[in-house]
Design a protein around this motif. Sequence first.
Motif, PDB file in Angstrom:
ATOM      1  N   LEU A 555       3.692   3.085  12.713  1.00 43.25           N
ATOM      2  CA  LEU A 555       4.780   3.759  12.032  1.00 43.25           C
ATOM      3  C   LEU A 555       4.372   4.673  10.967  1.00 43.25           C
ATOM      4  O   LEU A 555       4.699   5.620  10.714  1.00 43.25           O
ATOM      5  N   ASP A 585      12.303  -2.747  14.405  1.00 44.29           N
ATOM      6  CA  ASP A 585      13.405  -2.619  13.763  1.00 44.29           C
ATOM      7  C   ASP A 585      12.874  -3.134  12.410  1.00 44.29           C
ATOM      8  O   ASP A 585      13.194  -2.762  11.151  1.00 44.29           O
ATOM      9  N   LEU A 588      10.163  -1.513  10.693  1.00 41.55           N
ATOM     10  CA  LEU A 588      10.674   0.010  10.305  1.00 41.55           C
ATOM     11  C   LEU A 588      11.372  -0.142   8.740  1.00 41.55           C
ATOM     12  O   LEU A 588      11.078   0.401   7.809  1.00 41.55           O
ATOM     13  N   ARG A 600      12.585   5.836  12.957  1.00 42.25           N
ATOM     14  CA  ARG A 600      12.542   5.105  14.362  1.00 42.25           C
ATOM     15  C   ARG A 600      12.041   5.861  15.439  1.00 42.25           C
ATOM     16  O   ARG A 600      12.723   6.722  15.851  1.00 42.25           O
TER      17      ARG A 600
END
Length: 765
Positions: A555, A585, A588, A600
């Motif tokens: 990410l 999640d 994130l 996302r």
Amino acid sequence: MLSVLRKIVQEVSTAPDLDSVLDLIVRRIQRAMKTEVCSIFLFDPARQRYVLRATQGLNQEAVDQVSLLPTEGIVGQVGQRAEPINLEDASRHPAFHYLKATGEERYHAFLGVPIIHHRSILGVLVVQQEEHRRFDESEEAFMVTLSAQLAGVIAHAEATGSVNAENHPQAQMKPQIDRYFTGVAASSGVAIGTVVVATLAAELETVPDKPARDIVAEREAFRAAVEAVRDDIHTVSHNLSRRLRAEEQVLFDVYLRMLDDQALVGEIEARIQAGNWAQGALREVVLAQVRQFNSMEDTYLRERASDIRDLGRRILGYLQENAGPPEIECEGDSILIADELSPAMLGLVPEEQLVGLVSVSGSGSSHAAIMARAVGIPTVMGVVDLPFTRLEGRQVIVDGYSGRVYVNPSEKLLEAFREVMREEQLVAAELEGLKLLPAETTDGYRMPLWVNTGLVADVTRALQHGAEGIGLYRTEIPFMIRDFFPSEQEQLQSYRSQLEAFAPRPVTMRTLDIGGDKALPYFPIEEDNPFLGWRGIRVTLDHPEIFLVQVRAMLRASEGFNNLRIMLPMVTSVHEVEEALRQIDRALVELQDEGYDVQRPLVGVMVEVPAAVYQVRRFARLVDFVSVGSNDLTQYILAVDRNNPRVAGLYAAYHPAVLRALQYIARETRKEGKPVSICGEMAADPGGALLLMAMGYEVLSMNANNLPRVKSAIRGVSLARAQSLLNRVLRMDDAEEIHRYLRHTLKQLGLGQLTRPRLPHQPPG
């Protein structure tokens, strides 16, 4: 009989050469069965005859002199029928052929069994007796069982002998036979070069023969290694003197006496003096003594074999350590051969000189093979009978189409394969012009072509071939080239280089997929059945600390590019997908709370096991995309271990069951309105790509070297023609028939240059 059988197999397995193997077999069987005669006829491909190679009971002068045509005699019948023949009186059989030189006229009872290795008849094992009688069922069963057990030993000894025989002066008198060894075609193409053997550290069996460049230096290096081992033993003995009883302390004295034994050390020095380098001389003598001790009746003496092997490894370790990193001598084009090829070994030979790869172990789906395909090096894996330690410096041909390795090929064969290589270069030059053109059918259907990557070098090659995205980035490769788990920052750097190079095009990163045939040296997973064990998503969900660090790195690496897609491997249940999504999640939210501007990404699953096939619609509802890993899916549907060369012939990408499963996945995923892609070797084959396009796969991902061929195939047909081809293929019942039909169709469409070239050993048509 079972204990006798085990003993014979064990003893024969340790024999040093083919003649010793055959001599041991006939003597041990004659004694075990209490019969008057035991003989072995081996099939000689050069003469196309069964030759008497060993006997106990017939005239020894007939050995290597007496032979039979494949259609001649009862021996020929056994070979033709590939089943035992058991006769009360052989002379009454219509196929009987009297071999006068053998002195067999007084023997009547006859039992012959075929020696079969990998479906090929190596020869015939025969027992005979004067008495008129049929051998009973238990005797026949014993012979059949023994033949099956010994076939592999004979095949390996025969292969080694054929290579060694080429150095014999008499070999120059005979017409040259192009000998080859068969494995699994792992990376297509043809390579001609000189063998370089890659040696594993402190593994005696993998040490190759090499001439000693400086005999005095080799002898001194050996003596220094012996002294170093002697010092080690003295040190360990002293350190443990207070903790061991006197009788246990004696073990160290045994080791020290062996180091002073001229039968071991003196013999090694004699081999060095004769011209072998120190490591090769050590291997020869130590393994010969191990074989000798293993064959002894006395249990205590048999156990000394492990002591000698251990001592040999210790000396070898010092020899290798003092010699520094393995010195690879390359002059011109080189073929790297190893017992078990690893990705790290590819760096042993300079890139510009490495033209081919061969591995005794492994398969076309191992990581080394995948990397070989990525860089476009012709490769053959699983060449189990190859006597690789005898090949250093020899010229070989690597045929990455058929999986053959030719040793010391004739000039005629060399020229034939050079012509194949010239044709390959012409086709590659023609395909070069397609780089900037889309993969679009003649009726306007656009097919995105993505690539599979894992190395930094893959990115450059992929962009050169016009790739439109990355369908599979193997994140385990950065893990495999380290000695410990990479940190979040180290992973971030690896991932960002891929994302940046392809931005704004999509990059699909598979989360860590270890287990099965992908092992980390610092995180060993030892299982009896690793492919059905702890691997893929199962490992990372059990270790959220590994999974979360990796996802965070992905990410963070995507910040500013937003072209990341995350793919979950080896999923089998909805629960696994839900848990992985929760972890993604969580990562994130953590990063957003820390101030990172991350979004996302699209998240998908890999369909690689049958359980996922029948849950694909449920998965599609949970995720953003579905991708098929066709290599693993084929393995699991067909119950064929991809890394086992014994069953490599059963691994068929075009098996009707595999094609129907692929069609089902595409149809069911589209019902949920989600995109479906595929990455695997089938997508990299021009014929396979047409079938997948017709099934409705929206993206094909492959290694960069195959992309131009696939693009050319797609541009040469209409979507309607591809769908017609699929309908015809789905009515077929045999994988090889399907493969032939695809090749034939491509030739009809004027795309014959995209199929495998005509090889010198192939019949016309």
